[in-house]
Motif scaffolding. Structure first.
Motif, PDB file in Angstrom:
ATOM      1  N   ARG A  25      49.212  45.527  45.114  1.00 30.45           N
ATOM      2  CA  ARG A  25      47.869  45.878  45.584  1.00 30.45           C
ATOM      3  C   ARG A  25      47.241  46.949  44.696  1.00 30.45           C
ATOM      4  NH1 ARG A  25      47.994  46.125  52.245  1.00 30.45           N
ATOM      5  NH2 ARG A  25      48.508  43.907  52.580  1.00 30.45           N
ATOM      6  N   LYS A  28      46.196  45.367  41.444  1.00 28.12           N
ATOM      7  CA  LYS A  28      44.978  44.581  41.650  1.00 28.12           C
ATOM      8  C   LYS A  28      43.762  45.494  41.764  1.00 28.12           C
ATOM      9  CE  LYS A  28      42.830  41.163  44.703  1.00 28.12           C
ATOM     10  NZ  LYS A  28      42.963  40.376  45.956  1.00 28.12           N
ATOM     11  N   SER A  29      43.929  46.642  42.423  1.00 27.43           N
ATOM     12  CA  SER A  29      42.836  47.588  42.585  1.00 27.43           C
ATOM     13  C   SER A  29      42.373  48.127  41.228  1.00 27.43           C
ATOM     14  CB  SER A  29      43.279  48.754  43.472  1.00 27.43           C
ATOM     15  OG  SER A  29      42.244  49.705  43.604  1.00 27.43           O
ATOM     16  N   TYR A  31      42.693  46.610  38.333  1.00 23.71           N
ATOM     17  CA  TYR A  31      42.033  45.489  37.647  1.00 23.71           C
ATOM     18  C   TYR A  31      40.596  45.328  38.138  1.00 23.71           C
ATOM     19  CZ  TYR A  31      41.079  40.698  36.123  1.00 23.71           C
ATOM     20  OH  TYR A  31      40.509  39.575  35.560  1.00 23.71           O
ATOM     21  N   GLU A  32      40.423  45.329  39.450  1.00 23.06           N
ATOM     22  CA  GLU A  32      39.089  45.129  40.024  1.00 23.06           C
ATOM     23  C   GLU A  32      38.161  46.304  39.731  1.00 23.06           C
ATOM     24  OE1 GLU A  32      39.962  44.433  44.132  1.00 23.06           O
ATOM     25  OE2 GLU A  32      40.315  42.269  43.834  1.00 23.06           O
ATOM     26  N   THR A  33      38.710  47.497  39.658  1.00 22.16           N
ATOM     27  CA  THR A  33      37.900  48.687  39.405  1.00 22.16           C
ATOM     28  C   THR A  33      37.350  48.713  37.984  1.00 22.16           C
ATOM     29  OG1 THR A  33      39.141  50.004  41.017  1.00 22.16           O
ATOM     30  CG2 THR A  33      37.889  51.218  39.359  1.00 22.16           C
ATOM     31  N   PHE A  35      37.524  46.042  35.560  1.00 24.10           N
ATOM     32  CA  PHE A  35      37.270  44.787  34.836  1.00 24.10           C
ATOM     33  C   PHE A  35      35.862  44.749  34.254  1.00 24.10           C
ATOM     34  CE2 PHE A  35      35.471  40.555  34.549  1.00 24.10           C
ATOM     35  CZ  PHE A  35      36.378  39.937  33.708  1.00 24.10           C
ATOM     36  N   THR A  36      34.851  45.034  35.066  1.00 22.71           N
ATOM     37  CA  THR A  36      33.464  44.947  34.601  1.00 22.71           C
ATOM     38  C   THR A  36      33.201  45.902  33.445  1.00 22.71           C
ATOM     39  OG1 THR A  36      32.672  44.272  36.788  1.00 22.71           O
ATOM     40  CG2 THR A  36      31.038  45.171  35.262  1.00 22.71           C
ATOM     41  N   GLN A  57      41.479  40.075  29.286  1.00 20.44           N
ATOM     42  CA  GLN A  57      42.697  39.640  29.974  1.00 20.44           C
ATOM     43  C   GLN A  57      43.937  40.145  29.231  1.00 20.44           C
ATOM     44  OE1 GLN A  57      42.870  38.318  32.911  1.00 20.44           O
ATOM     45  NE2 GLN A  57      40.654  38.086  33.103  1.00 20.44           N
TER      46      GLN A  57
END
Length: 203
Positions: A25, A28-29, A31-33, A35-36, A57
Motif C-alpha cells: 500500500r 502504491k501511495s 507511485y500515485e503521489t 506519477f503525474t 515506468q
C-alpha cells in the motif's frame, strides 16, 4: 526545486518507511503521489508521450527497487526526481537524440557575444516580465530548441537545479551549463521580440 516544479508534493515519512519494508500500500501511495509529476518532467525533456510512459515506468521500478537505500537525510521527492531525470537523459543518449554542442557554436558574432555578456542569467532578467509568467506560451517557444538546450532550461528554470548539478547530469562543467542557458535565453528573447514586432505590424 522551485514553484513551477511538479514535485512539490509532500509524502509522510511513515509511508516511506513502510515502503522500505515492502508494504504494498505504501509503495502504491508513492507511485500515485509522484506519477503525474514524473510524467510531466520526463515529457518536457523528451517531448514523446509514448517514450515518457516507458521511461517513467522504468524509473519507478528503480525507485521501488532502491527505496531501501533512501537515507531520509534529504527530500524524498528530490531523490525520486533525480532518478527520473537520469532515466530521461539515459533514453535520449541511447537513442542519440541528445546534444548541447549546437548551442555553443564558436562562430557566434561579436554582437551576440556582447548580448550574452549582458544577460543576468542568475536573476532571470532575460525578459522584462517574470520568466515563467506565461508558462504555456513558453513551452510552445521551446519546441524549436535542441534537446540539450531545452533540457538545461527545464532543469534550471523549472526544476531549480543548480548549474553545478546540471553539469553533473550532462557530464559537463558548471560553466558549460551557464553558457547553454544564456544562449538559450537569448534565442528565446530574440524569438519573442520577432513575434511581438510581427503582431504589432498586423494590428
Amino acid at each position: 526545486m522551485n514553484e513551477f516544479s511538479a514535485f512539490r508534493q509532500r509524502i509522510d515519512k511513515s509511508i516511506i518507511i513502510k515502503a522500505q519494508s515492502g508494504d504494498r500500500r505504501a509503495l502504491k501511495s508513492i507511485y500515485e503521489t509522484f506519477f503525474t509529476a514524473s510524467f510531466k518532467l520526463v515529457y518536457r525533456i523528451t517531448t514523446s508521450k509514448s517514450a515518457s510512459e516507458d521511461i517513467v515506468q522504468n524509473g519507478f521500478i528503480k525507485v521501488l527497487t532502491n527505496i531501501a537505500a533512501f537515507k531520509h537525510n534529504g527530500s524524498f521527492a528530490g531523490w525520486l526526481r533525480q532518478i527520473m531525470v537520469n532515466e530521461a537523459l539515459g533514453y535520449l543518449r541511447k537513442h542519440k537524440k541528445f546534444t548541447v554542442e549546437l548551442e555553443l557554436n564558436p562562430q557566434t558574432n561579436e554582437e551576440r557575444q556582447s548580448q550574452l555578456q549582458s544577460l543576468d542569467v542568475a536573476n532571470n532578467t532575460v525578459f522584462d516580465q517574470p520568466w515563467w509568467e506565461a508558462c504555456n506560451d513558453l513551452f510552445v517557444l521551446m519546441k524549436d530548441l535542441s534537446v540539450g538546450a531545452r533540457t538545461v532550461l527545464i532543469l534550471h528554470e523549472i526544476e531549480g537545479y543548480s548549474h553545478k548539478e546540471i553539469g553533473a547530469f550532462l557530464d559537463k562543467t558548471e560553466s558549460f551549463s551557464k553558457q547553454v542557458l544564456a544562449r538559450t535565453m537569448l534565442k528565446l528573447r530574440e524569438q519573442v521580440t520577432r513575434e511581438e514586432a510581427r503582431n504589432a505590424s498586423n494590428s
